[in-house]
Scaffold this motif. Structure first.
Motif: not given
Ligand SMILES: Cc1cc2nc3c(=O)[nH]c(=O)nc-3n(C[C@H](O)[C@H](O)[C@H](O)COP(=O)(O)O)c2cc1C
Length: 198
Positions: A15-41
């Motif tokens: 109902d009010a404009p929030l910062i992008g990360a808060l608008v876009e955040r939700w809790s998915p259950r479907a993840y790409d099982r081939n995607a890698v997240v670097a330790p640095e990230t």
């Protein structure tokens, strides 16, 4: 990875404009099982947690980080309960969120859980800002995690957070697919603000 336009229906209808990360955040259950997240990230996300506020700057939060494919990841996944077992192994990273419940003198830290929650919130918003998604889970066998990692008396396991790249919703079992596509709801502001004097 789904197109950004596929994810947009999951965004918060604020109902009010929030910062992008808060608008876009939700809790998915479907993840790409081939995607890698670097330790640095992951380090960047943990840095966000590190700079959260805490009671008396006590910083009671502790983390166990495990990337998919490691024995530690398997140990955390094995401790998850119910539906969490079904989806969370496709996340790139599982992080156990713990608190050190007492200080060096053995005094209880009454705000430890509150402080950890803030740190994990920081972590999740930073993850979102980095283009990743996350999903917190309280459904975990705490004793199993403690046993797997040989954790002492003063460390309390509170939750696990999965981090990764969203994947194919249609690959989920039907019960989870339904939850994944269900409308996102929140109480109205006038239900959560008990009194507001201005
Ligand atoms: C402390 C905590 C425990 C949670 N436990 C679980 C869980 O065990 N399994 C699950 O699928 N989701 C769990 N969730 C995710 C919530 O269900 C989710 O955040 C809530 O439904 C709101 O959805 P959203 O994050 O997509 O906005 C948990 C979230 C929190 C903060």
């Amino acid at each position: 990875m789904p197109l950004a336009s596929d994810l947009a229906p999951r965004f918060a209808q604020t109902d009010a404009p929030l910062i992008g990360a808060l608008v876009e955040r939700w809790s998915p259950r479907a993840y790409d099982r081939n995607a890698v997240v670097a330790p640095e990230t992951v380090q960047v996300m943990l840095e966000a947690a590190r700079w959260a506020p805490s009671a008396n700057n006590s910083q009671p939060w502790r983390f166990i980080v495990a990337h998919r494919g490691t024995p530690e990841f398997t140990a955390i996944h094995d401790a998850l309960m119910g539906f969490n077992q079904v989806w969370a192994d496709s996340a790139a990273v599982l992080i156990v969120n713990l608190v050190e419940t007492a200080d060096a003198e053995g005094r209880e830290r009454p705000f430890a859980a509150y402080d950890l929650g803030q740190a994990v919130a920081h972590l999740s918003v930073q993850a979102q800002h980095l283009g990743l998604h996350s999903h917190q889970m309280g459904g975990v066998d705490r004793d199993a995690v403690k046993a797997a990692f040989g954790l002492g008396e003063t460390l309390q396991v509170l939750s696990v957070i999965a981090v990764g790249v969203p994947g194919d919703v249609d690959a989920l079992p039907e019960a989870l697919r339904e939850r994944e596509l269900a409308p996102r709801t929140r109480l109205a502001l006038d239900e959560i603000v008990l009194r507001s004097a201005a």
